[in-house]
Design a protein around this motif. Structure first.
Motif, PDB file in Angstrom:
ATOM      1  N   ARG B  33       0.840  -1.202   0.000  1.00 18.45           N
ATOM      2  CA  ARG B  33       0.000   0.000   0.000  1.00 18.45           C
ATOM      3  C   ARG B  33       0.880   1.259   0.000  1.00 18.45           C
ATOM      4  O   ARG B  33       0.566   2.247  -0.657  1.00 18.45           O
ATOM      5  CB  ARG B  33      -0.925  -0.012   1.222  1.00 18.45           C
ATOM      6  CG  ARG B  33      -2.114  -0.960   1.053  1.00 18.45           C
ATOM      7  CD  ARG B  33      -2.936  -1.027   2.322  1.00 18.45           C
ATOM      8  NE  ARG B  33      -3.454   0.275   2.712  1.00 18.45           N
ATOM      9  CZ  ARG B  33      -4.630   0.774   2.312  1.00 18.45           C
ATOM     10  NH1 ARG B  33      -5.381   0.091   1.494  1.00 18.45           N
ATOM     11  NH2 ARG B  33      -5.038   1.951   2.740  1.00 18.45           N
ATOM     12  N   GLU B  37       0.910   4.113  -2.917  1.00 21.60           N
ATOM     13  CA  GLU B  37       0.575   5.509  -2.633  1.00 21.60           C
ATOM     14  C   GLU B  37       1.722   6.443  -3.039  1.00 21.60           C
ATOM     15  O   GLU B  37       1.515   7.435  -3.744  1.00 21.60           O
ATOM     16  CB  GLU B  37       0.263   5.677  -1.146  1.00 21.60           C
ATOM     17  CG  GLU B  37      -0.224   7.079  -0.815  1.00 21.60           C
ATOM     18  CD  GLU B  37      -0.819   7.163   0.579  1.00 21.60           C
ATOM     19  OE1 GLU B  37      -0.444   6.345   1.438  1.00 21.60           O
ATOM     20  OE2 GLU B  37      -1.664   8.047   0.791  1.00 21.60           O
ATOM     21  N   ASP B  41       0.194   6.640  -6.893  1.00 26.59           N
ATOM     22  CA  ASP B  41      -0.899   7.618  -6.756  1.00 26.59           C
ATOM     23  C   ASP B  41      -0.416   9.065  -6.636  1.00 26.59           C
ATOM     24  O   ASP B  41      -1.029   9.975  -7.179  1.00 26.59           O
ATOM     25  CB  ASP B  41      -1.773   7.267  -5.549  1.00 26.59           C
ATOM     26  CG  ASP B  41      -2.531   5.960  -5.756  1.00 26.59           C
ATOM     27  OD1 ASP B  41      -2.638   5.519  -6.922  1.00 26.59           O
ATOM     28  OD2 ASP B  41      -2.997   5.373  -4.770  1.00 26.59           O
ATOM     29  N   LYS B  42       0.668   9.257  -5.923  1.00 22.93           N
ATOM     30  CA  LYS B  42       1.125  10.641  -5.701  1.00 22.93           C
ATOM     31  C   LYS B  42       1.982  11.204  -6.831  1.00 22.93           C
ATOM     32  O   LYS B  42       2.261  12.402  -6.848  1.00 22.93           O
ATOM     33  CB  LYS B  42       1.925  10.726  -4.393  1.00 22.93           C
ATOM     34  CG  LYS B  42       1.058  10.680  -3.154  1.00 22.93           C
ATOM     35  CD  LYS B  42       1.896  10.942  -1.916  1.00 22.93           C
ATOM     36  CE  LYS B  42       1.021  10.913  -0.665  1.00 22.93           C
ATOM     37  NZ  LYS B  42       1.834  11.034   0.554  1.00 22.93           N
ATOM     38  N   ASP B  60      -7.372   4.759 -16.641  1.00 22.71           N
ATOM     39  CA  ASP B  60      -6.899   4.663 -15.258  1.00 22.71           C
ATOM     40  C   ASP B  60      -6.611   6.011 -14.599  1.00 22.71           C
ATOM     41  O   ASP B  60      -5.974   6.050 -13.550  1.00 22.71           O
ATOM     42  CB  ASP B  60      -5.609   3.828 -15.216  1.00 22.71           C
ATOM     43  CG  ASP B  60      -4.483   4.476 -16.004  1.00 22.71           C
ATOM     44  OD1 ASP B  60      -4.760   5.049 -17.070  1.00 22.71           O
ATOM     45  OD2 ASP B  60      -3.323   4.420 -15.545  1.00 22.71           O
ATOM     46  N   ASN B  62      -8.145   7.950 -12.804  1.00 26.00           N
ATOM     47  CA  ASN B  62      -8.598   8.138 -11.415  1.00 26.00           C
ATOM     48  C   ASN B  62      -8.479   6.869 -10.570  1.00 26.00           C
ATOM     49  O   ASN B  62      -9.121   6.745  -9.533  1.00 26.00           O
ATOM     50  CB  ASN B  62     -10.042   8.639 -11.394  1.00 26.00           C
ATOM     51  CG  ASN B  62     -10.986   7.655 -12.069  1.00 26.00           C
ATOM     52  OD1 ASN B  62     -10.549   6.690 -12.682  1.00 26.00           O
ATOM     53  ND2 ASN B  62     -12.276   7.907 -11.970  1.00 26.00           N
ATOM     54  N   TRP B  63      -7.676   5.939 -11.024  1.00 22.98           N
ATOM     55  CA  TRP B  63      -7.495   4.724 -10.209  1.00 22.98           C
ATOM     56  C   TRP B  63      -6.790   5.072  -8.908  1.00 22.98           C
ATOM     57  O   TRP B  63      -5.939   5.958  -8.858  1.00 22.98           O
ATOM     58  CB  TRP B  63      -6.650   3.701 -10.965  1.00 22.98           C
ATOM     59  CG  TRP B  63      -7.379   2.993 -12.074  1.00 22.98           C
ATOM     60  CD1 TRP B  63      -8.635   3.274 -12.549  1.00 22.98           C
ATOM     61  CD2 TRP B  63      -6.892   1.915 -12.869  1.00 22.98           C
ATOM     62  NE1 TRP B  63      -8.946   2.432 -13.591  1.00 22.98           N
ATOM     63  CE2 TRP B  63      -7.902   1.591 -13.801  1.00 22.98           C
ATOM     64  CE3 TRP B  63      -5.713   1.196 -12.884  1.00 22.98           C
ATOM     65  CZ2 TRP B  63      -7.756   0.570 -14.730  1.00 22.98           C
ATOM     66  CZ3 TRP B  63      -5.559   0.182 -13.816  1.00 22.98           C
ATOM     67  CH2 TRP B  63      -6.573  -0.135 -14.716  1.00 22.98           C
ATOM     68  N   LYS B  64      -7.143   4.283  -7.895  1.00 20.20           N
ATOM     69  CA  LYS B  64      -6.507   4.454  -6.581  1.00 20.20           C
ATOM     70  C   LYS B  64      -5.738   3.166  -6.281  1.00 20.20           C
ATOM     71  O   LYS B  64      -6.289   2.225  -5.718  1.00 20.20           O
ATOM     72  CB  LYS B  64      -7.569   4.707  -5.498  1.00 20.20           C
ATOM     73  CG  LYS B  64      -8.385   5.977  -5.727  1.00 20.20           C
ATOM     74  CD  LYS B  64      -7.598   7.204  -5.274  1.00 20.20           C
ATOM     75  CE  LYS B  64      -8.433   8.467  -5.347  1.00 20.20           C
ATOM     76  NZ  LYS B  64      -8.678   8.938  -6.721  1.00 20.20           N
ATOM     77  N   TRP B  65      -4.501   3.168  -6.670  1.00 19.84           N
ATOM     78  CA  TRP B  65      -3.711   1.947  -6.505  1.00 19.84           C
ATOM     79  C   TRP B  65      -3.542   1.577  -5.042  1.00 19.84           C
ATOM     80  O   TRP B  65      -3.398   0.401  -4.704  1.00 19.84           O
ATOM     81  CB  TRP B  65      -2.352   2.114  -7.183  1.00 19.84           C
ATOM     82  CG  TRP B  65      -2.415   1.944  -8.671  1.00 19.84           C
ATOM     83  CD1 TRP B  65      -2.596   2.930  -9.605  1.00 19.84           C
ATOM     84  CD2 TRP B  65      -2.352   0.706  -9.399  1.00 19.84           C
ATOM     85  NE1 TRP B  65      -2.631   2.382 -10.870  1.00 19.84           N
ATOM     86  CE2 TRP B  65      -2.474   1.027 -10.774  1.00 19.84           C
ATOM     87  CE3 TRP B  65      -2.191  -0.625  -9.032  1.00 19.84           C
ATOM     88  CZ2 TRP B  65      -2.441   0.046 -11.775  1.00 19.84           C
ATOM     89  CZ3 TRP B  65      -2.158  -1.587 -10.025  1.00 19.84           C
ATOM     90  CH2 TRP B  65      -2.284  -1.254 -11.375  1.00 19.84           C
ATOM     91  N   VAL B  66      -3.560   2.574  -4.172  1.00 20.79           N
ATOM     92  CA  VAL B  66      -3.420   2.252  -2.746  1.00 20.79           C
ATOM     93  C   VAL B  66      -4.591   1.377  -2.281  1.00 20.79           C
ATOM     94  O   VAL B  66      -4.421   0.466  -1.473  1.00 20.79           O
ATOM     95  CB  VAL B  66      -3.270   3.537  -1.891  1.00 20.79           C
ATOM     96  CG1 VAL B  66      -4.525   4.387  -1.928  1.00 20.79           C
ATOM     97  CG2 VAL B  66      -2.887   3.194  -0.471  1.00 20.79           C
ATOM     98  N   GLU B  67      -5.767   1.644  -2.838  1.00 23.93           N
ATOM     99  CA  GLU B  67      -6.927   0.812  -2.475  1.00 23.93           C
ATOM    100  C   GLU B  67      -6.802  -0.574  -3.106  1.00 23.93           C
ATOM    101  O   GLU B  67      -7.135  -1.585  -2.483  1.00 23.93           O
ATOM    102  CB  GLU B  67      -8.218   1.473  -2.950  1.00 23.93           C
ATOM    103  CG  GLU B  67      -8.576   2.708  -2.169  1.00 23.93           C
ATOM    104  CD  GLU B  67      -9.815   3.397  -2.717  1.00 23.93           C
ATOM    105  OE1 GLU B  67     -10.551   2.780  -3.517  1.00 23.93           O
ATOM    106  OE2 GLU B  67     -10.022   4.563  -2.346  1.00 23.93           O
ATOM    107  N   TYR B  68      -6.350  -0.612  -4.345  1.00 25.38           N
ATOM    108  CA  TYR B  68      -6.246  -1.908  -5.020  1.00 25.38           C
ATOM    109  C   TYR B  68      -5.205  -2.805  -4.339  1.00 25.38           C
ATOM    110  O   TYR B  68      -5.378  -4.014  -4.245  1.00 25.38           O
ATOM    111  CB  TYR B  68      -5.894  -1.728  -6.495  1.00 25.38           C
ATOM    112  CG  TYR B  68      -6.823  -0.807  -7.236  1.00 25.38           C
ATOM    113  CD1 TYR B  68      -8.144  -0.647  -6.825  1.00 25.38           C
ATOM    114  CD2 TYR B  68      -6.400  -0.085  -8.329  1.00 25.38           C
ATOM    115  CE1 TYR B  68      -8.998   0.213  -7.492  1.00 25.38           C
ATOM    116  CE2 TYR B  68      -7.257   0.774  -9.008  1.00 25.38           C
ATOM    117  CZ  TYR B  68      -8.552   0.922  -8.577  1.00 25.38           C
ATOM    118  OH  TYR B  68      -9.391   1.773  -9.238  1.00 25.38           O
TER     119      TYR B  68
END
Lengths: 93, 205
Positions: B33, B37, B41-42, B60, B62-68
């Motif tokens: 995670r 992030e 994401d950042k 992608d 708006n994908w949130k890789w931290v959530e995935y």
């Protein structure tokens, strides 16, 4: 004029974004313990997915208790028995 | 934290640096995670200077890789895998999430790996970045999942959902995927059979 050399594969698409499908997982893997470490999961998956070839009578609990080195040896033996060839350490284009 | 070599998987993918094409290896590391992030994401979208309307055309954006990355263990459990391709400068060049407990759409009962998410960093996309950094990121990550399928006795069979547009589908078909005739959420389900997967496996000579 500046030019950029392009390679085959530049346009690697992005996949995903669809809702995760609600497909049930492979039932052959149902008995793999949820708390098993990745190497054990790998080993058990290989065994469960090849029941016609791998005649392995040890239960999952026994496999879980094996040392990592023993698991790797067993894994290599099974892969060899299945006719798999070793893969390299680098994926090359 | 597992490393790909713990499972007998390749530990690096070879990228080509643009524009000249020098080879440079990226390490394959578990996508935590924190890495998702800080490394994706950042930085991925803020780093690439494109107009918002261009960015929003990307699946992608708006994908949130931290959530995935969290979703891998929470929902996919022991069957989910998340890897990132990290170059020597610690930058994440691409990432993939897949599960190993899926089934084929083409051959009833045949086991398959299912690719949930795959993306290369926007700075590597030739249509977004003025000077793309690397190519072969997505191809390498996809081949990692195909190799995982092979090492589990699935022959490299892998399926995924593709955006239904010509560029995307033709790329997958060039790799060897075929249409399954199935759709999901308006997207096409494509599958790579063991016969086609064999072309990509990094088998040692």
């Amino acid at each position: 004029m500046k030019t950029t050399r392009r390679f085959s594969g530049d346009d690697t698409p992005i996949t995903g974004a669809a809702d995760v499908p609600c497909r049930p997982g492979n039932p052959a893997l149902d008995d793999i313990p949820e708390d098993a470490d990745p190497l054990t999961v790998h080993l058990l998956t290989l065994i469960r997915l090849n029941p016609g070839i791998v005649q392995f009578r040890t239960d999952a609990d026994t496999l879980v208790r094996m040392t990592p080195d023993d698991k790797r040896l067993l894994l290599a033996d099974i892969q060899k028995a299945l006719g798999m060839k070793p893969v390299g350490r680098v994926i090359k284009p | 934290m597992i490393a790909p070599q713990d499972l007998g998987l390749p530990e690096r993918i070879r990228l080509l640096r643009c524009p000249a094409g020098e080879a440079e290896d990226a390490n394959l590391v578990w996508l935590t995670r924190e890495l998702a992030e800080e490394g994706i994401d950042k930085v991925w979208w803020p780093d690439v200077a494109v107009k918002k309307e261009v960015k929003r055309k990307e699946t992608d954006w708006n994908w949130k890789w931290v959530e995935y990355a969290g979703f891998v263990r929470a929902k996919l459990g022991q069957f989910g895998y998340a890897w990132a391709a990290q170059t020597a400068d610690r930058a994440v060049q691409g990432a993939i999430i897949y599960r190993i407990n899926d089934l084929s759409y083409l051959e009833e009962g045949a086991p398959a790996v299912y690719c949930d998410y795959l993306a290369t960093a926007p700075r590597n996309r030739a249509w977004l970045a003025t000077d793309p950094c690397y190519t072969k990121v997505g191809t390498g990550l996809l081949t990692l999942a195909v190799t995982h399928s092979y090492l589990l006795g699935m022959g490299g069979r892998l399926n995924l959902i593709s955006k239904d547009d010509e560029r995307t589908v033709s790329w997958y078909k060039k790799y060897g995927f075929q249409e399954t005739g199935q759709e999901m959420a308006g997207m096409l389900v494509l599958e790579l059979t063991p016969e086609q997967a064999a072309r990509h496996l990094p088998i040692e000579p």
